[in-house]
Design an enzyme around this catalytic site. Structure first.
Site, PDB file in Angstrom:
ATOM      1  N   THR A   1       0.727  -1.323  -0.050  1.00 38.89           N
ATOM      2  CA  THR A   1      -0.091   0.076  -0.141  1.00 38.89           C
ATOM      3  C   THR A   1       1.032   1.327   0.083  1.00 38.89           C
ATOM      4  OG1 THR A   1      -0.171  -0.042   2.431  1.00 38.89           O
ATOM      5  CG2 THR A   1      -1.957  -1.123   1.319  1.00 38.89           C
ATOM      6  N   ASP A   2       0.485   2.364  -0.764  1.00 38.64           N
ATOM      7  CA  ASP A   2       1.224   3.228  -0.946  1.00 38.64           C
ATOM      8  C   ASP A   2       1.088   4.265   0.079  1.00 38.64           C
ATOM      9  OD1 ASP A   2       2.949   5.058  -2.156  1.00 38.64           O
ATOM     10  OD2 ASP A   2       1.769   5.823  -3.599  1.00 38.64           O
ATOM     11  N   LYS A   3       1.672   5.645   0.021  1.00 33.68           N
ATOM     12  CA  LYS A   3       1.622   6.692   1.046  1.00 33.68           C
ATOM     13  C   LYS A   3       0.344   7.102   1.390  1.00 33.68           C
ATOM     14  CE  LYS A   3       2.878  11.643   1.429  1.00 33.68           C
ATOM     15  NZ  LYS A   3       3.341  12.762   0.791  1.00 33.68           N
TER      16      LYS A   3
ATOM     17  N   VAL B   1      -2.320   5.266   2.357  1.00 32.07           N
ATOM     18  CA  VAL B   1      -3.209   4.370   2.014  1.00 32.07           C
ATOM     19  C   VAL B   1      -3.638   3.250   3.422  1.00 32.07           C
ATOM     20  CG1 VAL B   1      -4.070   2.363   0.594  1.00 32.07           C
ATOM     21  CG2 VAL B   1      -2.847   4.491  -0.366  1.00 32.07           C
TER      22      VAL B   1
END
Length: 448
Positions: free
Chosen positions: A106-108, A110
């Site tokens: 999962t990204d920044k 999220v």
């Protein structure tokens, strides 16, 4: 097969390296004792393979995956494991020593409600031991014993994501998007009809970046999609799009949502989705990252095979539904709502929609996401499978090569458990021999 001699040579080299290092007079007594300490300390703790299901709010974090000198979810988890005496300094530096693996990145910013991490932990470790050293916005909800070969990423046969968005994003063009907007049943039905066009197996090369239309990995299978009934939070109405797929690519979900919004608002026709499955590259928008949540990785095949064998527990989190609901209500939803109200990311993004043509891109058009090098929230193809396809080598054998490559890096770094390394090299050699024998037997069967 030409790769087998290379693997065997590499394995023999590593084994001989072990003997050479053990026999060389340049190894001091202290160095030998340290190598032995690392080996015995790792083996002394009786560990079992488990699946941790983790819930977290990504607010304030630069993604899940560990990154040097960055605030990440995995860094906090590993710190907590170390404080709970579940791992030592060596494992903290090299989590691969306990087969640490995440189900999806999962990204920044999220969040995830049921992220699954597979790793080896001491048998007596309890969930409470880990949570006592974690911040409130990260919780281990449950822990299940799994098979030795379980891998939270490669054993996963599907993932469900959700995308929570203000309903004004779906308003027709002649309606001004404001916090007071309330979606109609007709518009909601229209959105469900739009997202139904994504169901099934399609070429999603237009919904990611740097992926050619003829690349086999661009074909992805979407199992189900639906848009929830709206709910008002802090005066703003939201709805959530749920997407379950076999796997996802970089930006895929955000582009699917972006195109859905554009069609719902009347900026492009419904058949743009069908057009996007063709070979030509279209100019499609990427919806904001806020609102994207990993709901759950699915392990149905694993559960069918091992869930009722009397030894392992099924990876079914239904008994913990109340815990998940509570965490989502206390940490994930408030974070999304508050950020949207303060930063107005969706409202500002809607102003940029008119800049997209939703048509074939010209060679001069600049695609911002093509310049990005960071990992995004969605899953990418398993590295071993990808590399094996390129090299025309079976994934199992490619996994052996990758393991030996990693072993070589550890040797170069000078921090190596020689006994374990030799065993890994020997096992890799045996596995590749077994693979070759199996292929030869198959070839004989076909020829007869």
């Amino acid at each position: 097969m030409s790769s087998v001699p290379e693997v065997e040579h590499f394995a023999d080299t590593l084994i001989s390296l072990k003997r050479k290092v053990e026999q060389t007079p340049t190894n001091t007594v202290e160095e030998k004792q340290e190598a032995k300490r690392i080996c015995t300390e790792t083996e002394r703790v009786k560990r079992k393979k488990v699946a941790l299901v983790l819930a977290y709010s990504g607010q304030g974090y630069l993604g899940l995956q560990r990154n040097p000198n960055q605030k990440t979810i995995e860094e906090d988890l590993l710190v907590a494991l170390k404080k709970a005496n579940a791992i030592n300094d060596e494992i903290f530096k090299q989590p691969q020593l306990i087969q640490f693996q995440r189900a999806a990145r999962t990204d920044k910013g999220v969040s995830a409600l049921r992220q699954v991490i597979s790793l080896k932990l001491p048998e007596e470790l309890k969930v409470e031991d880990i949570n006592s050293h974690l911040p409130d916005q990260i919780r281990v909800i449950a822990m299940r014993r799994v098979t030795k070969g379980f891998n939270s990423k490669s054993s996963c046969d599907g993932r469900t994501y959700s995308y929570m968005l203000p309903t004004f994003a779906l308003a027709p063009l002649d309606v001004t998007p404001t916090i007071d907007y309330r979606i109609s049943k007709e518009t909601l039905d229209k959105v469900n009809h739009i997202i139904a066009q994504f169901k099934g197996t399609h070429n999603f090369h237009n919904f990611t970046s740097k992926k050619k239309p003829w690349d086999p990995s661009a074909m992805r299978y979407m199992v189900s999609l639906h848009c929830s009934e709206p709910a008002v939070c802090d005066g703003m109405e939201f709805t959530t799009i749920y997407i379950r797929g076999q796997s996802f690519m970089l930006h895929q979900i955000r582009k699917m949502v972006g195109l859905t919004i554009a069609i719902a608002r009347g900026m492009t026709p419904l058949d743009t989705i069908t057009k996007a499955y063709d070979a030509e590259k279209l100019d499609l928008p990427v919806a904001p990252g806020l609102g994207l949540v990993l709901e759950e990785p699915h392990y149905e095949r694993y559960n069918a095979r091992y869930g009722s064998d009397g030894i392992h527990e099924p990876l079914d989190w239904t008994p913990f539904k109340a815990d998940f609901d509570k965490f989502k209500a206390n940490y994930i939803l408030p974070s999304i709502v508050a950020t949207e109200l303060q930063q107005r990311s969706m409202l500002e993004w809607l102003d940029t929609l008119s800049m997209h043509t939703f048509d074939v891109r010209t060679v001069h058009m600049h695609d911002a996401e093509d310049e990005e090098e960071e990992e995004d929230d969605e899953d990418e193809e398993d590295e071993a499978v990808k590399r094996s396809r390129v090299a025309n080598v079976p994934p199992r054998m490619m996994g052996g090569l990758a393991a030996l490559e990693e072993a070589a890096k550890i040797v170069e770094a000078g921090t190596v458990d020689l006994d374990t390394l030799a065993r890994v090299a020997s096992d890799a050699k045996d596995n590749n021999k077994a693979e070759t024998d199996a292929q030869q037997n198959t070839a004989k069967t076909i020829s007869t």
